[in-house]
Design a protein around this motif. Structure first.
Motif, PDB file in Angstrom:
ATOM      1  N   GLN A  96      -7.226 -15.063  14.033  1.00 21.80           N
ATOM      2  CA  GLN A  96      -6.435 -14.699  15.209  1.00 21.80           C
ATOM      3  C   GLN A  96      -6.660 -15.686  16.340  1.00 21.80           C
ATOM      4  O   GLN A  96      -5.838 -15.773  17.246  1.00 21.80           O
TER       5      GLN A  96
ATOM      6  N   GLU B 213     -11.102 -14.208   9.213  1.00 18.19           N
ATOM      7  CA  GLU B 213     -11.460 -13.935  10.612  1.00 18.19           C
ATOM      8  C   GLU B 213     -12.932 -14.187  10.939  1.00 18.19           C
ATOM      9  O   GLU B 213     -13.610 -13.284  11.439  1.00 18.19           O
TER      10      GLU B 213
ATOM     11  N   ALA C 204       2.919  -4.688   2.834  1.00 20.65           N
ATOM     12  CA  ALA C 204       2.084  -5.495   3.734  1.00 20.65           C
ATOM     13  C   ALA C 204       2.416  -6.977   3.597  1.00 20.65           C
ATOM     14  O   ALA C 204       2.390  -7.719   4.581  1.00 20.65           O
TER      15      ALA C 204
ATOM     16  N   TYR D  52       0.883  -1.170   0.000  1.00 24.50           N
ATOM     17  CA  TYR D  52       0.000   0.000   0.000  1.00 24.50           C
ATOM     18  C   TYR D  52       0.916   1.213   0.000  1.00 24.50           C
ATOM     19  O   TYR D  52       1.439   1.582   1.052  1.00 24.50           O
TER      20      TYR D  52
ATOM     21  N   ALA E  97      -0.468 -12.082  14.068  1.00 28.40           N
ATOM     22  CA  ALA E  97      -0.966 -10.972  14.889  1.00 28.40           C
ATOM     23  C   ALA E  97      -1.692  -9.944  14.020  1.00 28.40           C
ATOM     24  O   ALA E  97      -1.675 -10.024  12.790  1.00 28.40           O
ATOM     25  N   ASN E  98      -2.296  -8.987  14.694  1.00 23.91           N
ATOM     26  CA  ASN E  98      -2.891  -7.832  14.029  1.00 23.91           C
ATOM     27  C   ASN E  98      -1.890  -7.180  13.097  1.00 23.91           C
ATOM     28  O   ASN E  98      -0.755  -6.912  13.502  1.00 23.91           O
ATOM     29  N   GLY E  99      -2.301  -6.921  11.869  1.00 21.69           N
ATOM     30  CA  GLY E  99      -1.442  -6.169  10.958  1.00 21.69           C
ATOM     31  C   GLY E  99      -0.335  -6.984  10.314  1.00 21.69           C
ATOM     32  O   GLY E  99       0.528  -6.436   9.634  1.00 21.69           O
ATOM     33  N   ALA E 100      -0.360  -8.313  10.492  1.00 23.88           N
ATOM     34  CA  ALA E 100       0.691  -9.162   9.915  1.00 23.88           C
ATOM     35  C   ALA E 100       0.584  -9.261   8.394  1.00 23.88           C
ATOM     36  O   ALA E 100       1.553  -9.632   7.728  1.00 23.88           O
ATOM     37  N   GLY E 101      -0.592  -8.941   7.870  1.00 23.58           N
ATOM     38  CA  GLY E 101      -0.786  -8.999   6.412  1.00 23.58           C
ATOM     39  C   GLY E 101      -1.732 -10.103   5.966  1.00 23.58           C
ATOM     40  O   GLY E 101      -1.845 -10.384   4.774  1.00 23.58           O
TER      41      GLY E 101
ATOM     42  N   GLU F   5     -13.302 -10.238   6.020  1.00 21.69           N
ATOM     43  CA  GLU F   5     -13.223  -9.779   7.402  1.00 21.69           C
ATOM     44  C   GLU F   5     -14.295  -8.706   7.606  1.00 21.69           C
ATOM     45  O   GLU F   5     -14.490  -7.840   6.753  1.00 21.69           O
TER      46      GLU F   5
ATOM     47  N   SER G 210      -5.123 -10.392   6.001  1.00 26.18           N
ATOM     48  CA  SER G 210      -6.259  -9.982   5.157  1.00 26.18           C
ATOM     49  C   SER G 210      -5.778  -9.554   3.782  1.00 26.18           C
ATOM     50  O   SER G 210      -6.430  -9.847   2.771  1.00 26.18           O
ATOM     51  N   THR G 211      -4.654  -8.867   3.752  1.00 27.02           N
ATOM     52  CA  THR G 211      -4.097  -8.424   2.474  1.00 27.02           C
ATOM     53  C   THR G 211      -3.808  -9.624   1.578  1.00 27.02           C
ATOM     54  O   THR G 211      -4.119  -9.615   0.377  1.00 27.02           O
TER      55      THR G 211
ATOM     56  N   ILE H 128       4.014   1.149   2.229  1.00 27.65           N
ATOM     57  CA  ILE H 128       3.887   0.059   3.220  1.00 27.65           C
ATOM     58  C   ILE H 128       3.880  -1.287   2.514  1.00 27.65           C
ATOM     59  O   ILE H 128       2.977  -1.583   1.727  1.00 27.65           O
TER      60      ILE H 128
END
Ligand code: ATP
Length: 236
Positions: free
Chosen positions: A193, A161, A16, A11, A35-39, A83, A41-42, A14
């Motif tokens: 998660q 998720e 991802a 992005y 974890a959160n933000g690990a990529g 998600e 969903s991307t 960034i």
């Protein structure tokens, strides 16, 4: 069924997803934990064609689909339950399910059969079929998101998720539904998660950390891995 070869997604500045190799064979349930933000969903969105690749390749059924449009990937047998569920709140349950069958719009009989099958799978949705989806509980909306994805008769279901924000009892229902789908032979790629539950249902699993796969193995191996235990299983 699915193969990712050095997939990168960014992005802007960034990064991802930074070069992921991953494979899902026919009939497998594979989970990606992290974890959160690990990529996570991307990565799932890139498989559905909703995020363009910066580099690498995605093969679906052996075919290079890296540049194939999302609706054409549905035609190739890929469906996603996103998600946050993404149900259309001001449309009824039935209308949401119809949208999931858009790729089969020339076959009304097949759509009715698919809807009947989903109502049998999730009886709550049958009871609420004429209700606006925004009035459903979180668990019911999750069931609707999964059922809507299944309306296209996918070969590969991407589940992002499904436990998010749900009470423990409802999470159990959702994982029971995933187990049933697995028994029916559906191939599933599950992002979660809730690592313990996800590893419990998965044949194989990958750990994603800041855009890179750092561990892979069978669900059982990762459940027993000390690093996974310390980082992902403590809280559950
Ligand atoms: P979560 O479980 O919180 O959704 P995740 O593992 O699914 O986490 P992603 O949502 O894929 O992670 O996010 C990966 C990284 O990309 C994060 O740093 C996030 O901030 C960033 N990111 C995600 N979507 C966008 C976007 N649309 N624009 C810019 N950055 C984004």
């Amino acid at each position: 069924m699915l193969k990712l070869d050095s997939v990168k997604v960014s992005y802007g500045a960034i990064e991802a997803v930074k070069g992921v190799d991953l494979e899902v064979r026919a009939g497998e349930v594979v989970t990606i934990i992290g974890a959160n933000g690990a990529g996570k969903s991307t990565l799932l969105k890139s498989i559905a064609g909703l995020e363009p690749l910066q580099d690498g390749k995605i093969f679906i059924g052996g075919k290079d689909c890296s540049q194939v449009a999302p609706h054409q990937r549905v035609g190739l047998g890929v469906a996603m339950s996103p998600e946050g569920r993404g149900v259309f709140a001001d449309q009824t349950v039935r209308e949401n399910l119809m949208l999931g069958a858009y790729s089969r719009r020339g076959a009304p009989r097949a759509i009715e059969d698919a809807m009947e099958r989903e109502f049998n799978r999730f009886p709550r949705l049958r009871e609420r079929q004429h209700q606006l989806s925004g009035t459903l509980s979180g668990g019911e909306q999750q069931m609707l998101a999964i059922a809507r994805a299944l309306m296209s008769e996918p070969k590969l279901l991407l589940l992002d998720e499904p436990s998010l924000g749900l009470a423990p009892l409802i999470i159990k229902d959702i994982f029971d539904a995933i187990r049933q789908l697995r028994h029916s032979g559906l191939t599933i790629l599950l992002v979660e998660q809730m690592a313990k539950q996800a590893l419990g249902v998965a044949d194989r699993a990958y750990v994603l950390e800041t855009g890179l796969i750092t561990l892979e193995g069978t669900g059982r191996e990762l459940l027993n891995d000390p690093k996974v235990k310390a980082a992902y299983l403590g809280a559950h």
